[in-house]
Design a protein around this motif. Structure first.
Motif, PDB file in Angstrom:
ATOM      1  N   THR A 523      35.423  -4.695  19.697  1.00 15.54           N
ATOM      2  CA  THR A 523      34.667  -4.476  18.461  1.00 15.54           C
ATOM      3  C   THR A 523      34.674  -2.992  18.078  1.00 15.54           C
ATOM      4  O   THR A 523      34.875  -2.630  16.905  1.00 15.54           O
ATOM      5  CB  THR A 523      33.227  -4.968  18.633  1.00 15.54           C
ATOM      6  OG1 THR A 523      33.243  -6.353  19.020  1.00 15.54           O
ATOM      7  CG2 THR A 523      32.446  -4.822  17.341  1.00 15.54           C
ATOM      8  N   THR A 526      38.040  -1.804  16.738  1.00 12.66           N
ATOM      9  CA  THR A 526      38.256  -2.226  15.353  1.00 12.66           C
ATOM     10  C   THR A 526      37.612  -1.235  14.385  1.00 12.66           C
ATOM     11  O   THR A 526      38.192  -0.886  13.340  1.00 12.66           O
ATOM     12  CB  THR A 526      37.680  -3.638  15.142  1.00 12.66           C
ATOM     13  OG1 THR A 526      38.301  -4.551  16.044  1.00 12.66           O
ATOM     14  CG2 THR A 526      37.923  -4.121  13.722  1.00 12.66           C
ATOM     15  N   HIS A 529      39.726   1.949  14.220  1.00 12.78           N
ATOM     16  CA  HIS A 529      40.896   1.790  13.358  1.00 12.78           C
ATOM     17  C   HIS A 529      40.521   2.027  11.893  1.00 12.78           C
ATOM     18  O   HIS A 529      41.269   2.676  11.131  1.00 12.78           O
ATOM     19  CB  HIS A 529      41.490   0.385  13.526  1.00 12.78           C
ATOM     20  CG  HIS A 529      42.327   0.206  14.752  1.00 12.78           C
ATOM     21  ND1 HIS A 529      43.525   0.845  14.937  1.00 12.78           N
ATOM     22  CD2 HIS A 529      42.132  -0.543  15.882  1.00 12.78           C
ATOM     23  CE1 HIS A 529      44.040   0.509  16.111  1.00 12.78           C
ATOM     24  NE2 HIS A 529      43.201  -0.342  16.712  1.00 12.78           N
ATOM     25  N   GLN A 591      46.521  -5.273  21.612  1.00 12.79           N
ATOM     26  CA  GLN A 591      45.708  -4.177  21.088  1.00 12.79           C
ATOM     27  C   GLN A 591      46.480  -2.851  21.169  1.00 12.79           C
ATOM     28  O   GLN A 591      46.479  -2.050  20.229  1.00 12.79           O
ATOM     29  CB  GLN A 591      44.400  -4.075  21.872  1.00 12.79           C
ATOM     30  CG  GLN A 591      43.546  -2.847  21.582  1.00 12.79           C
ATOM     31  CD  GLN A 591      43.057  -2.798  20.142  1.00 12.79           C
ATOM     32  OE1 GLN A 591      42.810  -3.847  19.534  1.00 12.79           O
ATOM     33  NE2 GLN A 591      42.926  -1.593  19.594  1.00 12.79           N
ATOM     34  N   GLN A 634      47.414  -7.624  13.800  1.00  9.41           N
ATOM     35  CA  GLN A 634      45.960  -7.700  13.658  1.00  9.41           C
ATOM     36  C   GLN A 634      45.502  -9.152  13.558  1.00  9.41           C
ATOM     37  O   GLN A 634      44.494  -9.530  14.149  1.00  9.41           O
ATOM     38  CB  GLN A 634      45.531  -6.914  12.414  1.00  9.41           C
ATOM     39  CG  GLN A 634      44.007  -6.874  12.212  1.00  9.41           C
ATOM     40  CD  GLN A 634      43.612  -5.991  11.040  1.00  9.41           C
ATOM     41  OE1 GLN A 634      44.442  -5.292  10.479  1.00  9.41           O
ATOM     42  NE2 GLN A 634      42.356  -6.007  10.694  1.00  9.41           N
ATOM     43  N   GLU A 638      42.972 -11.010  16.179  1.00 10.93           N
ATOM     44  CA  GLU A 638      41.708 -11.630  15.755  1.00 10.93           C
ATOM     45  C   GLU A 638      41.668 -13.105  16.154  1.00 10.93           C
ATOM     46  O   GLU A 638      40.626 -13.618  16.560  1.00 10.93           O
ATOM     47  CB  GLU A 638      41.568 -11.479  14.243  1.00 10.93           C
ATOM     48  CG  GLU A 638      41.292 -10.044  13.789  1.00 10.93           C
ATOM     49  CD  GLU A 638      41.221  -9.931  12.274  1.00 10.93           C
ATOM     50  OE1 GLU A 638      41.516 -10.955  11.601  1.00 10.93           O
ATOM     51  OE2 GLU A 638      40.883  -8.850  11.777  1.00 10.93           O
TER      52      GLU A 638
END
Length: 647
Positions: A523, A526, A529, A591, A634, A638
């Motif tokens: 989390t 993210t 990013h 990742q 991505q 997810e």
């Protein structure tokens, strides 16, 4: 006691001699000594030397004379069907009720069906005819004895009709033919009626399958007209006279022989009789010489396959349903069922035409209602009678070498008796277990075996048995009890709280904490990013390189710290939950790939928009490619996180 031993011992020794003719009499003496005292035994042996052996054979009464004999031999198929009309006179001095029929041994071995009827007003029932196994002869012929309806007095006459059907009497000659050649066969018989009695007059007509006669034996008077060859009449023929008759003619009719068939008839008192027949079929005609041309056969099957078997035809009961025709490969779709009354016509076309010596195997099955074949006796409602055809109803001309008929009766059937209107070679009883049967009880099976059958054996046989109708409900109660037990067990299991582990990770507090830490790291990354993208946009707008460098270094340092924390957590998780650790390791690799793609994308944008070191065309192409990879990675990340963590 002594008289009894004298009368029993000769018959006992004679029976042993018949069953074991190669053993000497001395072998049987030890068996007899256990039955009789020594004195009686010695006296009985002495009587055996003095008194000739007892025989059960009857002396043939030769006072009968064949006044007029008319023979008709039908050779229009592969079967030889004889119809012999006899006018017989008792020229002797005493009455007799027995008529003896003689058939030469080579023909007797091929005899499939015999029917003897006596022409008398109000009666067309066949006479009881048995083979005489103990008659005194040189084994050149086999003797049969028919019991007449009443004794024939001296000087009186009777009319008798004898129907005989023989199989495998025609021999292909030549034995091999090409695909387009006609099939020629040879047939050998007797110009006379082979009889133990003197014959005053005999004439014979032979009906052929075609008018193409290559050759025929001649015994004056004789003639050939189209497809009929006539012989006689011949006068004053002595008993057991033989004159070779031979015919060589064209016969393109299918020489279809069922080498073996197992017929399975399963009776259910719930209203259905299931029939399944497994066939092994062979074409007994002239062998195919050379190769088979499918093209020529398709162009003109009549000319290039006239001796081949193209269609097999059965006649099924009018009430037959769920008909199928298949082989080891599967369903054979080249079949046609034509409903008709009183029988349905079932045409079966094999996967390939059958030429001489070619074989095929297939299975035919159908269902019929029990109401047409099962009834109860009027005097006993628990006594049932099954009346069913002994063999399948084939189109005329089929020969069956061996049939094994298995009739499966309901579980609990007892006191079984079988009534077949002709002799069978073997009758045995067995048991089989099917669905919902008790293993220790099972269903009784009646097994009837017979060799050398023709369509004349397509008659009904009867099986009588006792069956308690209330036992039919046993299977219903068994099903109800089974379902009740299943659902009751399920209810009990669901109501008991058992310490069943849903997953190892949900039961270990340490695993839970590690998973929470790893989830939090994804989390946070993210968010980093997003912050990195925003810092880049601000750098492009303000050209503040110092602020961009500080923000970028800060975020990259946080990425590195989180990566180390995740690596430590995965290492600890691997010792407790290896499966989860393995899955998260794969997610962590994605990742890292996402971070690398974002770094390449940022460098490309700075090179073009800030440092002006790249053309617009090259930049747009590179940016489009990197952006596509970034979004794809991505989405994968997810999706994996949602599958694993539910986020």
């Amino acid at each position: 006691y002594g008289v009894c031993s004298f009368s029993v011992l000769p018959r006992l020794l004679q029976r042993k001699r018949r069953t074991h003719p190669s053993l000497p009499t001395t072998v049987y003496i030890p068996m007899i000594t256990s039955l009789f005292p020594l004195s009686h035994l010695l006296l009985a042996i002495a009587l055996l030397v003095i008194i000739p052996p007892i025989t059960h054979s009857r002396e043939v009464y030769t006072g009968l004379v064949n006044k007029q004999v008319t023979r008709t031999i039908d050779l229009s198929s592969q079967l030889a069907r004889h119809t012999v009309e006899l006018n017989i006179e008792n020229a002797g001095t005493k009455s007799t009720q027995h008529l003896y029929l003689a058939i030469k041994t080579d023909f007797a071995q091929k005899l499939a069906h015999m029917k003897v009827t006596q022409s008398m007003s109000g009666s067309d029932k066949p006479l009881e005819t048995k083979r005489e196994d103990n008659h005194d002869n040189t084994k050149e012929y086999t003797l049969y004895r028919s019991l007449l309806l009443k004794p024939v007095e001296a000087g009186s006459t009777i009319d008798v009709v004898v129907e005989l059907v023989f199989t495998h009497t025609m021999t292909p000659f030549p034995s091999e033919i090409t695909q387009s050649e006609r099939q020629l066969v040879r047939y050998n018989d007797n110009h006379y009626w082979f009889s133990v009695y003197r014959t005053e007059s005999v004439k014979t007509k032979v009906k052929l399958s075609s008018s193409s006669v290559q050759s025929n034996s001649e015994l004056s008077p004789s003639s050939v007209k189209a497809d009929v060859v006539s012989y006689g009449p011949y006068k004053d023929v002595a008993p057991l006279s033989y004159s070779p008759l031979s015919l060589h003619f064209e016969n393109n009719k299918p020489f279809v022989t069922v080498k073996y068939v197992q017929r399975w008839v399963e009776v259910s008192h719930w209203g259905n009789v299931a029939v399944e027949e497994q066939y092994k079929v062979r074409h007994e005609g002239a062998k195919l010489k050379g190769s088979f041309s499918r093209y020529d056969f398709q162009i003109n099957a009549q000319a290039n396959g006239q001796a081949a078997v193209q269609i097999l035809r059965q006649f099924l009961p009018e009430t037959a349903t769920d008909v199928y025709y298949r082989d080891d490969i599967g369903n054979i779709s080249t079949s046609a069922l034509r409903p008709d009354s009183p029988k349905q016509t079932f045409d079966m076309r094999p996967r390939f035409p059958l030429f001489g010596d070619w074989k095929t195997e297939f299975t035919v099955g159908y269902n019929v209602p029990t109401s047409s074949f099962l009834a109860t006796q009027t005097d006993d409602s628990s006594r049932y009678v099954l009346t069913f055809p002994f063999m399948a109803d084939w189109e005329a001309g089929i020969a069956v070498d061996t049939q094994v008929l298995k009739v499966v009766l309901p579980e609990g059937a007892k006191d079984i008796s079988v009534n077949v209107p002709f002799d069978v070679d073997d009758t045995t009883f067995d048991r089989t277990v099917t669905y919902l049967d008790v293993i220790s009880v099972g269903r009784p099976v009646v097994i009837l075996t017979k060799h050398n059958l023709v369509n004349d054996h397509n008659v009904n046989f009867e099986i009588h048995y006792t069956f308690n109708s209330s036992s039919m409900f046993f299977e219903i109660f068994l099903l109800i009890g089974g379902f009740f037990t299943f659902f009751l067990t399920l209810i009990v299991i669901l109501r008991i709280e058992l310490p069943i582990e849903d997953s190892k990770r949900t039961d270990d507090a340490t695993v839970v904490k590690l998973l929470e830490a790893i989830s939090e790291s994804f989390t946070q990354r993210t968010e980093y990013h997003i912050r990195l993208s925003e810092a880049l946009d601000n750098y492009i707008k303000t050209s503040d390189e110092k602020a961009w460098d500080n923000e970028r270094k800060s975020l990259l340092l946080k990425f590195s710290e989180l990566k180390k924390k995740v690596a430590i957590a995965l290492n600890q998780l691997g010792t407790r939950d290896g499966e989860s650790a393995s899955k998260l390791t794969e997610i962590e690799k994605k990742q890292a790939e996402k971070e690398a793609i974002q770094a390449q994308l940022i460098d490309s944008i700075i090179k073009y928009k800030v440092k002006k070191q790249q053309s617009k065309g090259d930049h747009e192409a590179e940016r489009e490619e990197l952006t596509s990879k970034y979004e794809e990675k991505q989405d994968e990340l997810e999706e994996d996180l949602e599958d694993f963590f539910g986020i």
